[in-house]
Structure formats: structure tokens, C-alpha cells
Design a protein around this motif. Structure first.
Motif, mmCIF file in Angstrom:
data_model
loop_
_atom_site.group_PDB
_atom_site.id
_atom_site.type_symbol
_atom_site.label_atom_id
_atom_site.label_comp_id
_atom_site.label_asym_id
_atom_site.label_seq_id
_atom_site.Cartn_x
_atom_site.Cartn_y
_atom_site.Cartn_z
ATOM 1 N N GLY A 179 19.104 -4.760 -10.622
ATOM 2 C CA GLY A 179 19.759 -4.410 -11.867
ATOM 3 C C GLY A 179 19.215 -5.270 -12.988
ATOM 4 N N ALA A 180 18.783 -4.661 -14.089
ATOM 5 C CA ALA A 180 18.178 -5.422 -15.186
ATOM 6 C C ALA A 180 19.200 -6.327 -15.867
ATOM 7 N N GLU A 181 20.421 -5.867 -16.028
ATOM 8 C CA GLU A 181 21.453 -6.645 -16.720
ATOM 9 C C GLU A 181 22.089 -7.690 -15.800
ATOM 10 N N SER A 182 22.419 -7.299 -14.572
ATOM 11 C CA SER A 182 23.142 -8.205 -13.668
ATOM 12 C C SER A 182 22.215 -9.145 -12.892
ATOM 13 N N GLU A 183 20.915 -8.851 -12.836
ATOM 14 C CA GLU A 183 19.944 -9.658 -12.101
ATOM 15 C C GLU A 183 20.256 -9.712 -10.603
ATOM 16 N N LYS A 184 20.911 -8.690 -10.060
ATOM 17 C CA LYS A 184 21.237 -8.627 -8.632
ATOM 18 C C LYS A 184 20.406 -7.532 -7.973
ATOM 19 N N TYR A 185 19.975 -7.799 -6.745
ATOM 20 C CA TYR A 185 19.204 -6.830 -5.980
ATOM 21 C C TYR A 185 20.126 -5.961 -5.142
ATOM 22 N N ILE A 186 19.757 -4.703 -4.982
ATOM 23 C CA ILE A 186 20.502 -3.809 -4.093
ATOM 24 C C ILE A 186 20.046 -4.102 -2.666
ATOM 25 N N CYS A 187 21.000 -4.487 -1.814
ATOM 26 C CA CYS A 187 20.704 -4.815 -0.422
ATOM 27 C C CYS A 187 21.669 -4.053 0.482
ATOM 28 N N MET A 188 21.276 -3.897 1.744
ATOM 29 C CA MET A 188 22.121 -3.208 2.711
ATOM 30 C C MET A 188 22.562 -4.198 3.771
ATOM 31 N N THR A 210 12.280 1.838 1.593
ATOM 32 C CA THR A 210 11.105 2.687 1.569
ATOM 33 C C THR A 210 11.428 3.892 0.699
ATOM 34 N N GLU A 211 10.649 4.067 -0.344
ATOM 35 C CA GLU A 211 10.860 5.166 -1.291
ATOM 36 C C GLU A 211 10.144 6.408 -0.760
ATOM 37 N N PHE A 223 15.876 6.717 -0.541
ATOM 38 C CA PHE A 223 15.547 5.318 -0.276
ATOM 39 C C PHE A 223 16.072 4.942 1.103
ATOM 40 N N ARG A 224 15.146 4.701 2.045
ATOM 41 C CA ARG A 224 15.491 4.324 3.415
ATOM 42 C C ARG A 224 15.382 2.813 3.562
ATOM 43 N N SER A 225 16.309 2.220 4.261
ATOM 44 C CA SER A 225 16.291 0.782 4.490
ATOM 45 C C SER A 225 15.088 0.405 5.344
ATOM 46 N N ALA A 226 14.383 -0.665 4.956
ATOM 47 C CA ALA A 226 13.231 -1.122 5.733
ATOM 48 C C ALA A 226 13.675 -1.849 6.997
ATOM 49 N N ARG A 227 14.846 -2.447 6.964
ATOM 50 C CA ARG A 227 15.331 -3.186 8.127
ATOM 51 C C ARG A 227 16.047 -2.280 9.126
ATOM 52 N N TYR A 228 16.898 -1.402 8.620
ATOM 53 C CA TYR A 228 17.695 -0.534 9.490
ATOM 54 C C TYR A 228 17.132 0.879 9.411
ATOM 55 N N ARG A 229 16.306 1.245 10.364
ATOM 56 C CA ARG A 229 15.633 2.536 10.360
ATOM 57 C C ARG A 229 16.640 3.680 10.440
ATOM 58 N N GLY A 230 16.430 4.686 9.628
ATOM 59 C CA GLY A 230 17.311 5.853 9.634
ATOM 60 C C GLY A 230 18.531 5.715 8.740
ATOM 61 N N TRP A 231 18.702 4.565 8.085
ATOM 62 C CA TRP A 231 19.824 4.368 7.162
ATOM 63 C C TRP A 231 19.320 4.535 5.739
ATOM 64 N N TYR A 232 20.041 5.316 4.956
ATOM 65 C CA TYR A 232 19.633 5.642 3.593
ATOM 66 C C TYR A 232 20.675 5.184 2.588
ATOM 67 N N MET A 233 20.215 4.865 1.383
ATOM 68 C CA MET A 233 21.124 4.576 0.276
ATOM 69 C C MET A 233 21.729 5.906 -0.139
ATOM 70 N N PHE A 266 0.837 -1.195 0.000
ATOM 71 C CA PHE A 266 0.000 0.000 0.000
ATOM 72 C C PHE A 266 0.874 1.247 0.000
ATOM 73 N N GLY A 267 1.953 1.206 0.742
ATOM 74 C CA GLY A 267 2.838 2.356 0.850
ATOM 75 C C GLY A 267 3.852 2.386 -0.269
ATOM 76 N N SER A 268 5.108 2.530 0.084
ATOM 77 C CA SER A 268 6.132 2.703 -0.941
ATOM 78 C C SER A 268 7.348 1.831 -0.676
ATOM 79 N N ARG A 269 7.149 0.596 -0.259
ATOM 80 C CA ARG A 269 8.265 -0.327 -0.045
ATOM 81 C C ARG A 269 8.632 -0.958 -1.378
#
Length: 169
Positions: free
Chosen positions: A74-83, A103-104, A114-124, A66-69
């Protein structure tokens, strides 16, 4: 009778995975405000050094809440950005963990953070040279965490084609 607080409702509903919402998949590039380049996902490294239209700069952003999670892949590398728990950005082949969900947030200056959903207050965030900035030192109001969403060059993708997998962690 007091008026309802819709901001609180959106915050509460965005914090949980919603099985009823329609899943959205978008393709675009993320332009970093500090480096002046685009975010790219190559193998396991994430940098903000790609030129406009680079094949590694094309990102697939998946959402179904419902929100913005969102999950960013990456479309070419097929890898997800994770923290990682140390606050570093890494690329993982499986994006189902909570470390790969962000969270966008659209800011007042019309940039996106983009804020991490797991680590609150940490941003990309990225430095001027395009290197990932340690998340524990990033804040929402710092320009290192500000991005602009841009469409990638080439023909527009067919929306939601072959994207029937379920979003879960």
C-alpha cells in the motif's frame, strides 16, 4: 528434433529469484470483480471497499524475477499484503518473507489472479462485501479471485524513482 517447451521454461525460471533481471516497480489500483470496488491496504487490514482514487487504494507492485512473482504494498500505509498460514490476508511492514510474494497470472478472460508463492493453490480473493475470503476456499476460476489493474487518478508517478532496494526474502 522435438520443439522446446517454453511454458515449462517460464514456469521453472519464475519459481526462483533472478538476480540479473531488472527490478520493476509499478503503481496502480486493483479492481475486484466481485465487490466492484478497489483493494485497499490500511494499517493491518486488507479489504476491497475503496472508491476509485482513494489514497489507500494506490498500490505499489514490485517485481524482479524472470516470471511474474510480485510483492504488493500500500502506497499510503507502507504495509505489504501477506497471506498467513491460516489463509488470511494481513498487512505487514516488512515484505521480505515468502508469505508476502504472489504469482501474478493473467487469465483467459483477461482478468488477473494472484496466487500465493508459499501456499500453492491459494489465491487472494474477496467477497461481495469486500472482505477477504479465506484462501483455502479460493480457486483460480472463481470470480472472487479476479482483478483488473487500473491506473490511479492524478499525475502519473515517475517510474522507479528512489527504488534501489534489493528484492529478497
Amino acid at each position: 528434433q522435438p520443439s522446446p517447451n517454453f511454458n515449462q521454461h517460464v514456469r521453472d525460471q519464475g519459481a526462483v529469484t533472478d538476480r540479473l533481471s531488472r527490478r520493476q516497480v509499478r503503481e496502480y489500483q486493483l479492481y475486484s470483480r466481485t465487490s466492484g470496488k478497489h483493494v485497499q491496504v490500511t494499517a493491518r487490514s486488507i479489504t476491497a471497499t475503496a472508491e476509485d482514487g482513494d489514497k489507500f487504494a494506490k498500490l505499489i507492485v514490485e517485481t524482479d524475477t524472470f516470471g511474474s512473482r510480485v510483492r504488493i504494498k500500500g502506497a499510503e500505509s507502507e504495509k505489504y499484503i501477506c497471506m498467513s498460514r491460516r489463509g488470511k490476508l494481513v498487512g505487514k511492514p516488512n515484505g521480505k518473507s515468502k508469505e508476502c510474494i504472489f504469482t501474478e497470472m493473467v487469465l483467459e478472460n483477461h482478468y488477473t489472479a494472484f496466487r500465493s508463492a508459499r501456499y500453492r493453490g491459494w489465491y487472494m480473493a474477496f467477497t461481495r462485501r469486500g472482505r477477504p475470503r479465506r484462501a483455502s476456499r479460493s480457486r483460480q476460476n472463481l470470480r472472487e479471485a479476479h482483478f483488473i489493474k487500473r491506473l490511479s487518478r492524478g499525475p502519473p508517478p515517475f517510474p522507479n524513482a528512489q527504488r534501489h532496494q534489493h528484492f529478497e526474502f
